[in-house]
Design a protein around this motif. Structure first.
Motif, PDB file in Angstrom:
ATOM      1  N   GLY A  71      -0.591  -9.334 -10.651  1.00  0.00           N
ATOM      2  CA  GLY A  71      -1.090  -8.779  -9.542  1.00  0.00           C
ATOM      3  C   GLY A  71      -0.142  -7.858  -8.911  1.00  0.00           C
ATOM      4  O   GLY A  71      -0.647  -6.959  -8.028  1.00  0.00           O
ATOM      5  N   SER A  72       0.835  -7.438  -9.599  1.00  0.00           N
ATOM      6  CA  SER A  72       1.710  -6.267  -8.807  1.00  0.00           C
ATOM      7  C   SER A  72       1.152  -4.923  -8.808  1.00  0.00           C
ATOM      8  O   SER A  72       1.235  -4.277  -7.816  1.00  0.00           O
ATOM      9  CB  SER A  72       3.168  -6.118  -9.438  1.00  0.00           C
ATOM     10  OG  SER A  72       2.868  -5.815 -11.127  1.00  0.00           O
ATOM     11  N   SER A  73       0.627  -4.525 -10.085  1.00  0.00           N
ATOM     12  CA  SER A  73       0.011  -3.236  -9.930  1.00  0.00           C
ATOM     13  C   SER A  73      -1.267  -3.075  -9.158  1.00  0.00           C
ATOM     14  O   SER A  73      -1.607  -2.303  -8.424  1.00  0.00           O
ATOM     15  CB  SER A  73      -0.462  -2.699 -11.583  1.00  0.00           C
ATOM     16  OG  SER A  73       0.554  -2.562 -12.268  1.00  0.00           O
ATOM     17  N   ALA A  74      -2.160  -4.348  -9.288  1.00  0.00           N
ATOM     18  CA  ALA A  74      -3.330  -4.208  -8.408  1.00  0.00           C
ATOM     19  C   ALA A  74      -3.120  -3.959  -6.769  1.00  0.00           C
ATOM     20  O   ALA A  74      -3.616  -3.552  -6.103  1.00  0.00           O
ATOM     21  CB  ALA A  74      -3.745  -5.358  -8.724  1.00  0.00           C
ATOM     22  N   TYR A  75      -1.890  -4.968  -6.640  1.00  0.00           N
ATOM     23  CA  TYR A  75      -1.544  -4.916  -4.971  1.00  0.00           C
ATOM     24  C   TYR A  75      -1.285  -3.369  -4.642  1.00  0.00           C
ATOM     25  O   TYR A  75      -1.591  -2.968  -3.539  1.00  0.00           O
ATOM     26  CB  TYR A  75      -0.352  -5.714  -4.745  1.00  0.00           C
ATOM     27  CG  TYR A  75      -0.056  -6.003  -3.336  1.00  0.00           C
ATOM     28  CD1 TYR A  75      -0.522  -6.986  -2.514  1.00  0.00           C
ATOM     29  CD2 TYR A  75       0.947  -5.124  -2.782  1.00  0.00           C
ATOM     30  CE1 TYR A  75      -0.353  -7.060  -1.333  1.00  0.00           C
ATOM     31  CE2 TYR A  75       1.124  -5.224  -1.485  1.00  0.00           C
ATOM     32  CZ  TYR A  75       0.700  -6.162  -0.696  1.00  0.00           C
ATOM     33  OH  TYR A  75       0.866  -6.415   0.748  1.00  0.00           O
ATOM     34  N   SER A  76      -0.453  -2.642  -5.569  1.00  0.00           N
ATOM     35  CA  SER A  76      -0.143  -1.251  -5.211  1.00  0.00           C
ATOM     36  C   SER A  76      -1.414  -0.366  -5.164  1.00  0.00           C
ATOM     37  O   SER A  76      -1.433   0.456  -4.294  1.00  0.00           O
ATOM     38  CB  SER A  76       0.680  -0.623  -6.333  1.00  0.00           C
ATOM     39  OG  SER A  76       2.005  -1.407  -6.420  1.00  0.00           O
ATOM     40  N   ILE A  77      -2.239  -0.769  -5.930  1.00  0.00           N
ATOM     41  CA  ILE A  77      -3.650   0.201  -5.915  1.00  0.00           C
ATOM     42  C   ILE A  77      -4.421  -0.229  -4.801  1.00  0.00           C
ATOM     43  O   ILE A  77      -5.196   0.604  -4.051  1.00  0.00           O
ATOM     44  CB  ILE A  77      -4.350  -0.092  -7.317  1.00  0.00           C
ATOM     45  CG1 ILE A  77      -3.457   0.479  -8.392  1.00  0.00           C
ATOM     46  CG2 ILE A  77      -5.611   0.808  -7.145  1.00  0.00           C
ATOM     47  CD1 ILE A  77      -4.175   0.124  -9.686  1.00  0.00           C
ATOM     48  N   TYR A  78      -4.977  -1.448  -4.487  1.00  0.00           N
ATOM     49  CA  TYR A  78      -5.741  -1.765  -3.709  1.00  0.00           C
ATOM     50  C   TYR A  78      -5.272  -2.371  -2.306  1.00  0.00           C
ATOM     51  O   TYR A  78      -5.911  -2.048  -1.106  1.00  0.00           O
ATOM     52  CB  TYR A  78      -6.640  -3.011  -4.095  1.00  0.00           C
ATOM     53  CG  TYR A  78      -7.273  -2.681  -5.363  1.00  0.00           C
ATOM     54  CD1 TYR A  78      -8.415  -1.940  -5.366  1.00  0.00           C
ATOM     55  CD2 TYR A  78      -6.938  -2.626  -6.665  1.00  0.00           C
ATOM     56  CE1 TYR A  78      -9.388  -1.634  -6.450  1.00  0.00           C
ATOM     57  CE2 TYR A  78      -7.641  -2.253  -7.763  1.00  0.00           C
ATOM     58  CZ  TYR A  78      -8.591  -1.682  -7.891  1.00  0.00           C
ATOM     59  OH  TYR A  78      -9.312  -1.266  -8.965  1.00  0.00           O
ATOM     60  N   TYR A  79      -4.142  -2.843  -2.095  1.00  0.00           N
ATOM     61  CA  TYR A  79      -3.760  -3.696  -1.002  1.00  0.00           C
ATOM     62  C   TYR A  79      -2.459  -3.203  -0.071  1.00  0.00           C
ATOM     63  O   TYR A  79      -2.186  -3.731   1.036  1.00  0.00           O
ATOM     64  CB  TYR A  79      -3.702  -5.021  -1.072  1.00  0.00           C
ATOM     65  CG  TYR A  79      -4.699  -5.614  -1.963  1.00  0.00           C
ATOM     66  CD1 TYR A  79      -5.853  -5.730  -1.506  1.00  0.00           C
ATOM     67  CD2 TYR A  79      -4.658  -6.071  -3.264  1.00  0.00           C
ATOM     68  CE1 TYR A  79      -7.152  -6.360  -2.135  1.00  0.00           C
ATOM     69  CE2 TYR A  79      -5.511  -6.796  -3.889  1.00  0.00           C
ATOM     70  CZ  TYR A  79      -6.851  -6.901  -3.411  1.00  0.00           C
ATOM     71  OH  TYR A  79      -8.024  -7.207  -3.991  1.00  0.00           O
ATOM     72  N   SER A  80      -1.774  -2.307  -0.715  1.00  0.00           N
ATOM     73  CA  SER A  80      -0.643  -1.986  -0.049  1.00  0.00           C
ATOM     74  C   SER A  80      -0.529  -1.250   1.060  1.00  0.00           C
ATOM     75  O   SER A  80       0.447  -1.243   2.066  1.00  0.00           O
ATOM     76  CB  SER A  80       0.365  -1.099  -1.070  1.00  0.00           C
ATOM     77  OG  SER A  80      -0.226   0.095  -1.314  1.00  0.00           O
ATOM     78  N   ASP A  81      -1.511  -0.933   1.747  1.00  0.00           N
ATOM     79  CA  ASP A  81      -1.625  -0.015   2.956  1.00  0.00           C
ATOM     80  C   ASP A  81      -2.222  -1.077   4.111  1.00  0.00           C
ATOM     81  O   ASP A  81      -2.301  -0.667   5.190  1.00  0.00           O
ATOM     82  CB  ASP A  81      -2.834   1.111   2.783  1.00  0.00           C
ATOM     83  CG  ASP A  81      -2.352   1.981   2.195  1.00  0.00           C
ATOM     84  OD1 ASP A  81      -0.920   2.691   2.441  1.00  0.00           O
ATOM     85  OD2 ASP A  81      -2.930   3.151   1.427  1.00  0.00           O
ATOM     86  N   LEU A  82      -2.662  -2.306   3.599  1.00  0.00           N
ATOM     87  CA  LEU A  82      -2.956  -3.141   4.582  1.00  0.00           C
ATOM     88  C   LEU A  82      -1.738  -4.158   4.945  1.00  0.00           C
ATOM     89  O   LEU A  82      -0.898  -4.268   4.375  1.00  0.00           O
ATOM     90  CB  LEU A  82      -3.957  -4.143   3.734  1.00  0.00           C
ATOM     91  CG  LEU A  82      -5.180  -3.714   3.403  1.00  0.00           C
ATOM     92  CD1 LEU A  82      -6.045  -4.683   2.495  1.00  0.00           C
ATOM     93  CD2 LEU A  82      -6.247  -3.129   4.398  1.00  0.00           C
ATOM     94  N   PRO A  83      -1.976  -4.758   6.048  1.00  0.00           N
ATOM     95  CA  PRO A  83      -1.010  -5.584   6.626  1.00  0.00           C
ATOM     96  C   PRO A  83      -0.659  -6.632   5.593  1.00  0.00           C
ATOM     97  O   PRO A  83      -1.527  -7.224   4.860  1.00  0.00           O
ATOM     98  CB  PRO A  83      -1.389  -6.421   7.822  1.00  0.00           C
ATOM     99  CG  PRO A  83      -2.525  -5.426   8.422  1.00  0.00           C
ATOM    100  CD  PRO A  83      -3.033  -4.480   7.263  1.00  0.00           C
ATOM    101  N   TRP A  84       0.634  -6.963   5.287  1.00  0.00           N
ATOM    102  CA  TRP A  84       1.086  -7.623   4.362  1.00  0.00           C
ATOM    103  C   TRP A  84       0.283  -9.165   4.250  1.00  0.00           C
ATOM    104  O   TRP A  84      -0.187  -9.538   3.095  1.00  0.00           O
ATOM    105  CB  TRP A  84       2.592  -8.185   4.339  1.00  0.00           C
ATOM    106  CG  TRP A  84       3.054  -9.355   3.152  1.00  0.00           C
ATOM    107  CD1 TRP A  84       3.293  -8.873   2.086  1.00  0.00           C
ATOM    108  CD2 TRP A  84       3.032 -10.558   3.259  1.00  0.00           C
ATOM    109  NE1 TRP A  84       3.593  -9.748   1.128  1.00  0.00           N
ATOM    110  CE2 TRP A  84       3.418 -11.087   1.896  1.00  0.00           C
ATOM    111  CE3 TRP A  84       2.914 -11.571   4.149  1.00  0.00           C
ATOM    112  CZ2 TRP A  84       3.544 -12.404   1.686  1.00  0.00           C
ATOM    113  CZ3 TRP A  84       3.054 -12.810   3.884  1.00  0.00           C
ATOM    114  CH2 TRP A  84       3.373 -13.131   2.520  1.00  0.00           C
TER     115      TRP A  84
END
Length: 315
Positions: free
Chosen positions: A118-131
């Motif tokens: 999930g590291s790449s997916a997190y960068s694409i989809y969720y990294s702008d959201l609060p952790w």
């Protein structure tokens, strides 16, 4: 005055104009069609299944989760040239489309959320959201992917081998179909080229070197050259659309609507101001409570072993 067309996508990452495969396929299709458009980034709800979407002026918007997806909307509703009109009747079209949109789509989704942890997916989809929120959504998506494929602790290795085997067969088939041509069919670009090129770019650019899917892709030199050519001609060399990276909110529906009339402002009463202040305090308190709750969920989620039967849609 000519209409302004704006493609709204997830943010750029991994040296790509957008790291999202669906967004990238729409971007490539519009460039293949030589259709003028602006590019904008949706930062408020990057996990929404409405993204990508296309805005036509101020009066119309078409989302990816409507009417067969964003490329179908571009062809049928927006007026972008149909690149498939001359090739969709060819004998191999249906089978190749099925391979790309099912086996390869499933393999990339699995690799993004499960295979590569999930590291790449997190960068694409969720990294702008609060952790805490991003962590919960990412874990929920990973469970959904496992549930979709019927993956449990007991059969995880077997299921993974099946997913990679289908992807390997798909790459072999596409490599033979492409040969030394510039495109998959009739030496002219189609929507399947756009979808597969987006897939290949994400595999090569976003997945780690240890990725099993990436290793399988690299076994086919002509597919790698095909993707690299797309990157140099469409993405790096241009033409580049005008880009505005300001955050956007999503629109409520895909329909034509009149512009609202301007209403003269009136001074708020003291009671209204007091009510608004109290409302702000209440919202802030609720936000703190949600963050604490999500943090606790994340802690609990990390201890899970069994796969839940989570019924949910794609992000």
């Amino acid at each position: 005055m000519a209409e302004v067309y704006t493609l709204v996508v997830r943010k750029p990452c991994f040296d790509l104009p957008t790291g999202c495969p669906q967004c990238l396929s729409a971007f490539i299709y519009l460039n293949f069609a030589k259709f003028p458009f602006q590019l904008n980034f949706h930062l408020n709800d990057p996990h929404s299944d409405k993204i990508p979407y296309i805005e036509v002026g101020d009066d119309y918007v078409a989302y990816d989760n409507e009417n067969g997806g964003i490329i179908e909307c571009l062809k049928k509703d927006v007026g972008v040239v149909d690149l498939d009109s001359e090739v969709s009747s060819l004998p191999d079209w249906v089978s190749i489309k099925a391979i790309i949109t099912t086996w390869l789509h499933d393999a990339l989704v699995y690799e993004l959320w499960v295979g590569s942890e999930g590291s790449s997916a997190y960068s694409i989809y969720y990294s702008d959201l609060p952790w805490p929120i991003g962590k919960v959504l990412s874990s929920k998506k990973a469970r959904w992917v496992k549930s979709k494929h019927g993956i449990t602790d007991d059969n995880a290795v077997v299921k993974q081998e099946e997913i990679y085997a289908r992807a390997g067969y798909a790459y072999d088939t596409l490599s033979k179909l492409l040969g030394e041509k510039n495109y998959l069919f009739e030496n002219s670009p189609s929507s399947l080229d756009a979808i597969f090129l987006a897939h290949g770019l994400v595999v090569l650019q976003a997945l780690p070197e240890s990725s099993a899917l990436r290793v399988k892709f690299l076994e086919h030199d002509n597919l790698v050259k095909y993707v690299q050519k797309c990157k140099s001609e469409l993405i790096e060399a241009g033409p580049h659309p005008h880009t505005d990276a300001s955050p956007l909110g999503s629109r409520s529906q895909s329909t034509k609507r009149p512009k609202p009339k301007s209403v003269p402002k009136r001074e708020k009463s003291e009671a209204e101001k007091t009510f608004k202040r109290r409302g702000s305090y209440f919202v802030a308190a609720q936000l703190v409570a949600v963050v604490v709750f999500l943090t606790l969920m994340v802690t609990f989620d990390g201890t899970e072993v069994e796969v839940e039967n989570d019924v949910d849609g794609d992000f």
